[in-house]
Structures are given as structure tokens and as C-alpha cells.
Design an enzyme around this catalytic site. Structure first.
Site, PDB file in Angstrom:
ATOM      1  CG  ASP A   5     -80.707  97.081 -61.899  1.00 19.51           C
ATOM      2  OD1 ASP A   5     -79.810  97.449 -60.873  1.00 19.51           O
ATOM      3  OD2 ASP A   5     -80.721  96.823 -62.950  1.00 19.51           O
TER       4      ASP A   5
ATOM      5  CG  ASP B  67     -77.683  99.624 -59.162  1.00 22.80           C
ATOM      6  OD1 ASP B  67     -78.609  99.878 -58.666  1.00 22.80           O
ATOM      7  OD2 ASP B  67     -77.442  99.453 -60.323  1.00 22.80           O
TER       8      ASP B  67
ATOM      9  CG  ASP C 250     -80.990 100.821 -62.339  1.00 27.82           C
ATOM     10  OD1 ASP C 250     -79.945 100.305 -61.612  1.00 27.82           O
ATOM     11  OD2 ASP C 250     -81.487 100.243 -63.206  1.00 27.82           O
TER      12      ASP C 250
ATOM     13  CB  SER D 262     -77.391 100.346 -64.266  1.00 25.22           C
ATOM     14  OG  SER D 262     -77.349  99.326 -63.306  1.00 25.22           O
TER      15      SER D 262
END
Length: 447
Positions: A246, A242, A244, A101
Site C-alpha cells: 500500500d 512494502d 502489503d 504492512s
């Protein structure tokens, strides 16, 4: 139940230290065995972000899954929510996202999704943990049943089309100058393309991943670069994802940051006006600002609060029938469309409101004045300081003094011996005073 490998968001650790190729291999074998049910040909989809260690972990997972008879569909760099969507779309038995992440490049993680696209339950993760530690040599597939692996083409276009379909067919962002910061991460291709296809003038940054620069001074956790770029090019809005993708943070035309609380306020109002809210309220965590709660109350809506973590927000949404939820950090979950937080989808909803209103983002996205917050930590060596009589007395006195003018949140960290004390209210000096009193009581006991 105690967890050995899984944390609150999958298996995560420092690459080649705690998260090794050997562990990834065993996770692949164990997860494959846990989801190898029935007589059909089983398949798993695997996506990743742009970390250097993603290649190593991806190949180890492929070896693990194929060794127990699962076919592997490799997506390459794709946002976490896209992996959830494609797991369902491709009728896979399991989905995997390789990402840490918003963490630096030297961390990585393995997130698992069920065939419904949702992250796995604690119970299933526990079953996989038990399998990881077993001798799996007797459970390997026969030579003729070993799985196959192949890369899937066209997945970026599929996700972009899916994202666009969350908006009305006639929705256009023509006339909007948008800076999008992809954090040198998983959305570096899909986010700019989606915005361009919707008619926006797109200026991209954070779209040159080299395996080492993911989240480095870019993305939703470092919005200063985006703020500067928005002002430099006189853009209407900035979008920061960010690593990834999400989570999302927005920047207005003045360079001011719009956090997840303000984004939820915009989406909640829009969904209410359009009759799209499934309940008269939304879900957020205990860290969301009291200003959001008051704004929603004025709108005739409620705020259901959960523990910190997007998995707890989603659990509450699913159990109680909410379709909007999120975190101040920018995890925004729109469950009509996605099974997890989706930064791009949330950004599209906000841009749609901006486009329809024909007003600047600074007006559209400033729905309430956040109340002053004070957050301080106390480290302790042992015991349970929160249960001490003097600490309990200090907490009770602090809550009495705040009364209806604020709130106090005290919680132990889940990862280190630290107690976090957060206060917020209308009067900053009062809030800071009560937080300091609780901190002092904790320090005396901790000493």
C-alpha cells in the site's frame, strides 16, 4: 472513545502474543455479526501478506466468520488495495487483510473493509470491539446455516487487469528497464507481472517469501538494496513496495530515492495537465516537506494538511472532494481508482509520465528541493509538558524566529510518552537552533 483492540490501522500486535488465534477467532465472529444484515447469503473476502503467522490468523478468522453464518472467499497473498477492490468487485459484505504492512514478520494485523472497499469508520470498529468482549455463544449459526469457505482462483489476473486499466489503453512501458522490489510481501507475484504485461523489461527482487523475510532489508523502508541493484543493472528506474504494497518509494537511474512527496508532486502535475484533478490541490500530512507546498503553489495548486496517518488523508479527500493525496512515507491515494493507498497504481502513474516525457527519472521525479528538516524527540514520565508556561514561551519564540522562512511542528506520539519536535526551513542552522531551544525547554519540564 478509548480503543481496546483497534489502532489507527486495524487490530495489530505481535503474533501469538497480543494477536493470538483466539483473538482472531473472536474478531471474525464479531465482525461477521456486525455485518450480517438482511436475509441474503453473506460473504467475506480474506487476503493476506506472506508472514508465517498469516496461516494461523487466516484459519482462525475462517472459523470465526463461518461459525456466525458467513461464507468466506480466500484470496491468498494479495496487496491490501487489491482486497479493497475485490471486496467491491465480488459484492462481499466485508473484506479482511491480514498484514502488519511494513513491520517485521513477527508482527501481524487484521484490517477490515466495508462493502464499499473503504476501511471501517471509528463507530463500526467500536461496535465490533464491544462484540468481541461479549459472550457470543448464543449468537452462533444453526448447523445448517454455518458458512462455507473456498479459495478463489484468478484473483491475481483480476487485480493486474484493474491496475492496467488506470492507464490509457495505448500506454506502453516498452524500452524501460525496471527493477521492482516486492519486499518478499503480498505483491511478489502481481507487481512484476503487471509491469511485464505493460511492456517493461522487469528485474525482480524481494520475490522469494519464506514467511520470515518480509520487509527484511528490502522494500520501501529499506531502499538501499534497490538503489544498489538499479546501479548494478543500469536500470532506468526502481520501484520499492512494502509488505502489503500500500506504499511505494521510487529510485532514479542514479540510485537516488524519490519519496512520497516527490511522487505526489509528479502525479499532481500530471493530473493537472490532463484535467484529472478534481480540485485545485492535493492532500498530505503535516509531515510533508514545505518544499512540496511551495512547488504546488507555483503550479497554482494548494496543499491541504492532515494529521499523520493515511486514514486521515483519505477522510479529508472524501469529505472535501480531492482525488490525490498521500504521505511522505509513500502512501499514495488516487481515489479515482482505489479506496486506499496503492503502491503499484502510484508507480504506474509515475512510469507513464516518464515514458511520455522520454527524459530520465532523475529529471522527471525531482520536482523541488526539499527544505532541511530537523526531527528530535523528548521522552517524559507524566503530566502535560506542552502546557507548561516555559515551553509555550519557547515555542512562541521559535515560531517568531522562523516566521515565513519555515515551520515548526510539535506533536505527542500516539503510542508512547514521547513528544516529537520537527522544524524545517530555508536555513538549516536556524531550524536546528529553534528545535534545540524547544527540546531544551521540554527536557527541563519533563525532568
Amino acid at each position: 472513545m478509548a480503543r481496546k483492540y483497534f489502532g489507527t490501522d486495524g487490530v495489530r500486535g505481535r503474533a501469538n502474543a497480543t494477536l493470538t488465534a483466539d483473538l482472531a477467532l473472536r474478531v471474525g465472529m464479531a465482525a461477521g455479526l456486525a455485518f450480517r444484515r438482511g436475509e441474503h447469503r453473506h460473504r467475506v473476502v480474506i487476503g493476506k501478506d506472506t508472514r508465517l503467522s498469516g496461516y494461523m490468523i487466516e484459519n482462525a478468522l475462517v472459523a470465526g466468520f463461518t461459525s456466525v453464518g458467513m461464507d468466506v472467499l480466500l484470496l491468498g497473498p494479495m496487496p491490501t488495495p487489491a482486497v479493497g477492490m475485490l471486496t467491491r468487485s465480488m459484492r462481499a459484505d466485508l473484506g479482511v487483510m491480514i498484514s502488519a504492512s511494513h513491520n517485521p514478520f513477527d508482527d501481524n494485523g487484521i484490517k477490515l473493509f466495508g462493502p464499499d472497499g473503504f476501511k471501517l469508520s471509528d463507530q463500526i470498529e467500536h461496535e465490533i470491539e464491544e462484540l468481541i468482549d461479549e459472550d457470543l455463544s448464543k449468537k452462533l449459526a444453526q448447523p445448517m446455516d454455518i458458512g462455507r469457505a473456498r479459495r478463489v482462483e484468478g484473483v491475481h489476473a483480476r487485480y493486474i487487469e484493474y491496475a492496467k486499466r488506470t492507464l490509457p489503453r495505448d500506454q506502453s512501458f516498452e524500452g524501460l528497464r525496471v527493477v521492482v522490489d516486492c519486499a518478499n510481501g503480498a505483491a511478489y507475484r502481481v507487481a512484476p507481472d503487471a509491469l511485464w504485461e505493460l511492456g517493461a523489461e522487469v528485474i525482480s527482487m524481494g520475490v522469494e517469501p519464506d514467511g520470515l523475510n518480509i520487509n527484511r532489508d528490502v522494500g520501501s523502508t529499506s531502499p538501499a538494496a534497490l538503489s544498489a541493484k538499479v546501479r548494478e543493472v543500469r536500470a532506468d528506474v526502481g520501484i520499492a513496495l512494502d509488505g502489503d504494497a500500500d506504499r511505494v518509494i521510487i529510485v532514479d537511474e542514479k540510485g537516488h530515492v524519490v519519496d512520497g512527496d516527490q511522487i505526489m508532486a509528479v502525479v499532481a502535475h500530471s493530473f493537472k495537465e490532463d484535467g484529472r484533478l478534481s480540485r485545485d490541490g492535493i492532500v498530505a500530512t503535516v509531515m510533508s516537506n514545505l518544499g512540496l507546498e511551495r512547488y504546488l503553489k507555483d503550479e497554482g495548486l494548494t496543499l491541504a494538511r492532515t494529521s499523520v496517518g493515511d486514514r486521515y488523508v483519505l477522510e479529508r479527500m472524501r469529505s472535501d472532494g480531492y482525488n490525490v493525496g498521500g504521505e511522505q512515507s509513500g502512501h499514495i491515494i488516487l481515489s479515482d481508482y482505489s479506496t486506499t493507498g496503492d503502491g503499484l497504481l502510484a508507480a504506474l502513474q509515475v512510469l507513464a509520465v516518464v515514458a511520455r516525457s522520454e527524459r530520465p527519472v532523475s529529471e522527471v521525479c525531482h520536482r523541488f528541493d526539499p527544505l532541511p528538516q530537523v526531527l528530535k524527540n523528548v521522552r517524559y514520565s507524566s503530566g502535560k509538558p506542552l502546557e507548561h508556561e516555559n515551553v509555550q514561551s519557547a515555542i512562541a519564540d521559535a515560531e517568531r524566529r522562523l516566521a515565513n522562512h519555515g515551520r515548526l511542528l510539535i506533536r505527542p506520539s500516539g503510542t508512547e510518552p514521547v513528544i516529537r519536535v520537527m522544524g524545517e526551513g530555508d536555513d538549516f542552522e536556524l531550524v536546528e537552533g529553534v528545535v534545540d531551544e524547544v527540546i531544551e525547554a521540554l527536557r527541563k519540564v519533563a525532568a
